[in-house]
Motif scaffolding. Structure first.
Motif, mmCIF file in Angstrom:
data_model
loop_
_atom_site.group_PDB
_atom_site.id
_atom_site.type_symbol
_atom_site.label_atom_id
_atom_site.label_comp_id
_atom_site.label_asym_id
_atom_site.label_seq_id
_atom_site.Cartn_x
_atom_site.Cartn_y
_atom_site.Cartn_z
ATOM 1 N N ASP A 45 -57.565 -2.517 38.810
ATOM 2 C CA ASP A 45 -58.812 -3.037 39.361
ATOM 3 C C ASP A 45 -59.874 -1.946 39.431
ATOM 4 O O ASP A 45 -60.397 -1.607 40.501
ATOM 5 C CB ASP A 45 -58.580 -3.638 40.748
ATOM 6 N N GLY A 55 -69.968 -5.955 36.218
ATOM 7 C CA GLY A 55 -69.178 -7.175 36.193
ATOM 8 C C GLY A 55 -68.342 -7.315 34.937
ATOM 9 O O GLY A 55 -67.758 -8.371 34.685
ATOM 10 N N GLN A 56 -68.269 -6.262 34.150
ATOM 11 C CA GLN A 56 -67.583 -6.313 32.860
ATOM 12 C C GLN A 56 -66.356 -5.406 32.879
ATOM 13 O O GLN A 56 -66.375 -4.331 33.470
ATOM 14 C CB GLN A 56 -68.543 -5.861 31.759
ATOM 15 N N GLU A 105 -66.528 -9.953 30.130
ATOM 16 C CA GLU A 105 -67.149 -10.453 31.356
ATOM 17 C C GLU A 105 -66.187 -11.338 32.133
ATOM 18 O O GLU A 105 -66.098 -11.262 33.364
ATOM 19 C CB GLU A 105 -68.441 -11.202 31.027
ATOM 20 N N GLY A 108 -63.749 -9.438 34.192
ATOM 21 C CA GLY A 108 -64.210 -8.834 35.436
ATOM 22 C C GLY A 108 -64.036 -7.329 35.402
ATOM 23 O O GLY A 108 -63.651 -6.759 34.381
ATOM 24 N N GLU A 109 -64.303 -6.678 36.515
ATOM 25 C CA GLU A 109 -64.249 -5.217 36.541
ATOM 26 C C GLU A 109 -62.793 -4.741 36.672
ATOM 27 O O GLU A 109 -62.352 -4.259 37.710
ATOM 28 C CB GLU A 109 -65.141 -4.661 37.642
ATOM 29 N N ARG A 110 -62.096 -4.898 35.562
ATOM 30 C CA ARG A 110 -60.712 -4.464 35.452
ATOM 31 C C ARG A 110 -60.549 -3.711 34.140
ATOM 32 O O ARG A 110 -61.242 -4.003 33.169
ATOM 33 C CB ARG A 110 -59.748 -5.656 35.479
#
Length: 256
Positions: A45, A55-56, A105, A108-110
């Motif tokens: 994460d 957010g990417q 996107e 997510g921010e992973r």
């Protein structure tokens, strides 16, 4: 016929074993003839600094030939304090290939890290790594996302080596064939038939446009076959690739 009695367009025996290790979100042992690669996918994460707040997500890869994966021992690169140019090139290729079929996107921010460790090498290690890492990636995403929101993987992806040997174009070169090839080429394709990467080199000679077309035709047929093998290996999980599910407020615990 070739040294192992295959026809020019015939793949070596392919075996994909999922859930090969216990701890990674996705793990696979892929066997392409005598080439064997362990591919794991780990999800964290966090993202690189330049992606924070966007957010990417991100997908990256690391690749390694283990010391006795070849006929003579290869020293660990960590012992030398730096990676070879070949290693850097291959892991960048794996990362590019898999990023081509993931919605960053929707991820997510992973960050997903794909580790490809060659335990036995007999040619085609980079293409086997891509083909196996895709399956590990799907399993990791399924474990994390389950049926929540957009499944971030948009399409299938596989890679194959093709080349021109003494008797003409051939598919899926073993080491003996690769070391003697006039032309060596690696091709990465998606399920939609789009090319992600074509790396072709005249190692001991040149090649014509007609020969290039034949090599691409062989690669197209081979990668289609490999993607069918991926689908069979993944079972019902394969149906999730490219699908959108009802969005829920949280993905915590999904797939567990």
């Amino acid at each position: 016929m070739r040294s192992d009695n295959r026809t020019k367009g015939q793949l070596r025996p392919i075996k994909i074993t999922r859930h090969f290790t216990d701890y990674a979100e996705g793990s696979v042992l892929i066997e392409c003839g005598n080439t064997k690669v362990i591919c794991t996918a780990s999800i964290e994460d966090k993202v690189p600094r330049w992606l924070k707040g966007t957010g990417q997500g991100w997908v990256t890869a690391e690749y390694s030939l283990l010391p006795r994966s070849t006929q003579t021992r290869v020293s660990r690169e960590a012992a030398k304090g730096k990676q070879t140019g070949r290693t850097v090139e291959i892991q960048r290729l794996i990362g590019r290939a898999l990023r081509a079929v993931i919605d960053l996107e929707a991820l997510g921010e992973r960050t997903i890290t794909l580790d490809c460790d060659v335990i036995q090498a007999d040619g085609g290690t980079r293409t086997a790594s891509i083909t196996g890492a895709f399956v590990a990636l799907v399993d990791a995403i399924d474990y994390t996302f389950g049926g929540h929101g957009t499944f971030p993987i948009t399409d299938f992806c596989a890679a194959i080596s093709v080349g021109i040997g003494p008797d003409g174009p051939i598919t899926d070169l073993c080491y003996e064939e690769d070391s003697a090839a006039v032309v060596d080429m690696n091709v990465v394709r998606t399920g939609a038939g789009h090319l992600v990467e074509v790396q072709g080199t005249g190692e001991h000679g040149t090649f014509t446009r007609a020969e290039l077309n034949e090599l691409l035709d062989l690669a197209e047929s081979a990668t289609d076959e490999l993607m069918n093998i991926q689908r069979v290996a993944l079972g019902t999980v394969a149906d999730k690739v490219g699908k959108v599910y009802p969005v829920e407020s949280s993905i915590e615990g999904a797939g567990q």
